[in-house]
Scaffold this motif. Structure first.
Motif, PDB file in Angstrom:
ATOM      1  N   GLY A  13      32.912 -38.912  -7.239  1.00  0.00           N
ATOM      2  CA  GLY A  13      33.191 -38.944  -8.682  1.00  0.00           C
ATOM      3  C   GLY A  13      34.470 -39.695  -8.936  1.00  0.00           C
ATOM      4  N   GLY A  14      34.959 -39.587 -10.209  1.00  0.00           N
ATOM      5  CA  GLY A  14      34.448 -38.763 -11.280  1.00  0.00           C
ATOM      6  C   GLY A  14      33.321 -39.430 -12.077  1.00  0.00           C
ATOM      7  N   GLN A  15      32.711 -38.581 -12.867  1.00  0.00           N
ATOM      8  CA  GLN A  15      31.626 -39.027 -13.720  1.00  0.00           C
ATOM      9  C   GLN A  15      32.140 -39.990 -14.785  1.00  0.00           C
ATOM     10  OE1 GLN A  15      30.012 -36.574 -16.899  1.00  0.00           O
ATOM     11  NE2 GLN A  15      28.036 -36.572 -15.844  1.00  0.00           N
ATOM     12  N   ARG A  16      31.377 -41.053 -15.036  1.00  0.00           N
ATOM     13  CA  ARG A  16      31.720 -42.106 -16.009  1.00  0.00           C
ATOM     14  C   ARG A  16      33.030 -42.806 -15.637  1.00  0.00           C
ATOM     15  NH1 ARG A  16      27.402 -43.543 -17.451  1.00  0.00           N
ATOM     16  NH2 ARG A  16      28.328 -44.710 -19.180  1.00  0.00           N
ATOM     17  N   CYS A  17      33.267 -42.930 -14.341  1.00  0.00           N
ATOM     18  CA  CYS A  17      34.479 -43.599 -13.858  1.00  0.00           C
ATOM     19  C   CYS A  17      34.169 -44.837 -13.025  1.00  0.00           C
ATOM     20  CB  CYS A  17      35.327 -42.624 -13.039  1.00  0.00           C
ATOM     21  SG  CYS A  17      36.115 -41.318 -14.001  1.00  0.00           S
ATOM     22  N   ARG A 155      36.327 -32.262 -17.738  1.00  0.00           N
ATOM     23  CA  ARG A 155      35.963 -33.076 -16.584  1.00  0.00           C
ATOM     24  C   ARG A 155      37.030 -34.127 -16.275  1.00  0.00           C
ATOM     25  NH1 ARG A 155      30.282 -33.611 -17.396  1.00  0.00           N
ATOM     26  NH2 ARG A 155      30.292 -31.537 -16.457  1.00  0.00           N
ATOM     27  N   GLY A 156      37.963 -34.353 -17.183  1.00  0.00           N
ATOM     28  CA  GLY A 156      39.025 -35.323 -16.952  1.00  0.00           C
ATOM     29  C   GLY A 156      40.305 -34.724 -16.403  1.00  0.00           C
ATOM     30  N   ARG A 157      40.278 -33.434 -16.081  1.00  0.00           N
ATOM     31  CA  ARG A 157      41.453 -32.794 -15.470  1.00  0.00           C
ATOM     32  C   ARG A 157      41.330 -32.953 -13.961  1.00  0.00           C
ATOM     33  NH1 ARG A 157      41.776 -27.291 -19.033  1.00  0.00           N
ATOM     34  NH2 ARG A 157      42.760 -26.559 -17.121  1.00  0.00           N
ATOM     35  N   TYR A 158      41.646 -34.156 -13.523  1.00  0.00           N
ATOM     36  CA  TYR A 158      41.330 -34.562 -12.150  1.00  0.00           C
ATOM     37  C   TYR A 158      42.101 -33.799 -11.090  1.00  0.00           C
ATOM     38  CZ  TYR A 158      39.665 -38.656 -14.808  1.00  0.00           C
ATOM     39  OH  TYR A 158      39.055 -39.481 -15.695  1.00  0.00           O
ATOM     40  N   GLU A 160      43.066 -30.707 -10.634  1.00  0.00           N
ATOM     41  CA  GLU A 160      42.508 -29.446 -10.133  1.00  0.00           C
ATOM     42  C   GLU A 160      41.191 -29.681  -9.406  1.00  0.00           C
ATOM     43  OE1 GLU A 160      40.651 -27.383 -14.030  1.00  0.00           O
ATOM     44  OE2 GLU A 160      42.742 -28.024 -14.223  1.00  0.00           O
ATOM     45  N   GLN A 161      40.423 -30.698  -9.805  1.00  0.00           N
ATOM     46  CA  GLN A 161      39.173 -31.009  -9.118  1.00  0.00           C
ATOM     47  C   GLN A 161      39.424 -31.592  -7.734  1.00  0.00           C
ATOM     48  OE1 GLN A 161      37.151 -33.647 -11.799  1.00  0.00           O
ATOM     49  NE2 GLN A 161      37.234 -32.198 -13.496  1.00  0.00           N
ATOM     50  N   LEU A 162      40.527 -32.300  -7.582  1.00  0.00           N
ATOM     51  CA  LEU A 162      40.855 -32.942  -6.310  1.00  0.00           C
ATOM     52  C   LEU A 162      41.366 -31.962  -5.251  1.00  0.00           C
ATOM     53  CD1 LEU A 162      42.635 -36.307  -7.177  1.00  0.00           C
ATOM     54  CD2 LEU A 162      40.716 -35.999  -5.610  1.00  0.00           C
ATOM     55  N   ARG A 163      41.940 -30.858  -5.678  1.00  0.00           N
ATOM     56  CA  ARG A 163      42.609 -29.960  -4.727  1.00  0.00           C
ATOM     57  C   ARG A 163      41.733 -29.588  -3.537  1.00  0.00           C
ATOM     58  NH1 ARG A 163      44.561 -26.119  -9.515  1.00  0.00           N
ATOM     59  NH2 ARG A 163      46.070 -27.521 -10.512  1.00  0.00           N
ATOM     60  N   PRO A 164      40.483 -29.098  -3.740  1.00  0.00           N
ATOM     61  CA  PRO A 164      39.687 -28.710  -2.571  1.00  0.00           C
ATOM     62  C   PRO A 164      39.348 -29.869  -1.656  1.00  0.00           C
ATOM     63  CG  PRO A 164      38.618 -28.003  -4.632  1.00  0.00           C
ATOM     64  CD  PRO A 164      39.809 -28.803  -5.003  1.00  0.00           C
ATOM     65  N   GLU A 233      48.413 -34.101 -20.184  1.00  0.00           N
ATOM     66  CA  GLU A 233      49.741 -34.426 -19.659  1.00  0.00           C
ATOM     67  C   GLU A 233      50.047 -33.686 -18.365  1.00  0.00           C
ATOM     68  OE1 GLU A 233      54.406 -34.630 -21.166  1.00  0.00           O
ATOM     69  OE2 GLU A 233      52.861 -33.738 -22.454  1.00  0.00           O
ATOM     70  N   GLU A 234      49.809 -32.394 -18.328  1.00  0.00           N
ATOM     71  CA  GLU A 234      50.142 -31.611 -17.133  1.00  0.00           C
ATOM     72  C   GLU A 234      49.280 -32.034 -15.945  1.00  0.00           C
ATOM     73  OE1 GLU A 234      50.341 -26.929 -15.639  1.00  0.00           O
ATOM     74  OE2 GLU A 234      49.967 -27.413 -17.747  1.00  0.00           O
ATOM     75  N   SER A 235      47.977 -32.199 -16.177  1.00  0.00           N
ATOM     76  CA  SER A 235      47.079 -32.602 -15.102  1.00  0.00           C
ATOM     77  C   SER A 235      47.441 -33.985 -14.577  1.00  0.00           C
ATOM     78  CB  SER A 235      45.632 -32.590 -15.601  1.00  0.00           C
ATOM     79  OG  SER A 235      44.748 -33.055 -14.610  1.00  0.00           O
TER      80      SER A 235
END
Length: 249
Positions: A13-17, A155-158, A160-164, A233-235
């Motif tokens: 991913g990400g989707q639509r990227c 889905r754009g809060r990358y 947290e999705q990347l952590r695992p 901003e935080e993400s």
């Protein structure tokens, strides 16, 4: 096909990227091949039952066309947001290369809305849809899509999705940005080299848009745009810190 004859690549991913664009470029390299048919995406590591079937099943099902290529690639954008997918992939594949392609999350959200609208999943105007997702998770029908078609912002809060993925594969996860991939051919050549392939045989991707939604890109209200920038901003800050570089948006 023996499980030790090939190396594995997951484009998660990400989707639509731009992952379809990247997948086609990699598939054109003579030493790599991507899973077929595509679509549908394999999504094997989003399902505990499928991933438990083992690597020989995986090869027979998705790579029956493969010959002497070094690298077998699986592009499934649902993987990025499934926190269990990395451990399932590790159990079957060991240590695959993982490619994550990202873009400006606000632009991604607009592209996602256009895709959901074009496919009959969304009927609300752009700004109404984004504000609804900003307030709360939107209900959706899992019979029609494998992931929510309305998670425009979440889905754009990358980060947290990347952590695992970074935890499971810290040395083989490659994070790219669509903005840079499209602007500089060296980005693709560098990735090809990092994947252990000959960069001199990197194909030149087609100039035409891949998997683009029809129609004009709608303009986003300036005030809402600022609100969304604040939401991310935080993400974005965590993502930049994890990658040790400035983001290209």
């Amino acid at each position: 096909m023996s499980g030790c004859d090939h190396r594995h690549l997951l484009v998660v991913g990400g989707q639509r990227c731009g992952t379809t664009y990247l997948s086609r470029a990699l598939d054109a390299h003579p030493d790599a091949t991507m899973a077929r048919p595509s679509p549908p995406e394999p999504k094997v590591f989003c399902d505990a039952g499928l991933s438990a079937r083992g690597v020989h099943w995986y090869h027979r099902t998705w790579f029956a066309h493969a010959g002497g290529e070094q690298l077998l690639g699986d592009k499934s954008t649902s993987y990025l947001e499934d926190p269990e997918a990395p451990s399932r992939a590790a159990e079957m594949l060991g240590t695959p290369d993982v490619v994550v392609l990202l873009r400006d999350p606000v632009r991604r959200a607009v592209s996602h809305w256009r895709f959901s609208t074009a496919n009959g999943l969304e009927t609300r105007p752009l700004e109404e849809s984004l504000l609804a997702d900003l307030r709360e998770d939107q209900p959706w029908d899992p019979e029609r899509s494998s992931v929510s078609p309305f998670a425009y912002l979440r889905r754009g809060r990358y980060a947290e999705q990347l952590r695992p993925w970074l935890t499971a594969f810290p040395g083989t996860t490659h994070v790219l940005f669509l903005e840079e991939l499209l602007a500089d051919p060296l980005v693709l050549r560098t990735l090809v080299a990092d994947l252990g392939l000959d960069p001199g045989r990197t194909p030149v991707p087609a100039d035409d848009a891949v998997n683009a939604s029809p129609g004009e890109v709608p303009a986003l209200d300036a005030a809402l745009g600022k609100t969304l920038e604040g939401y991310f901003e935080e993400s974005n800050a965590e993502l930049a810190q994890r990658l040790g570089r400035l983001l290209p948006w």
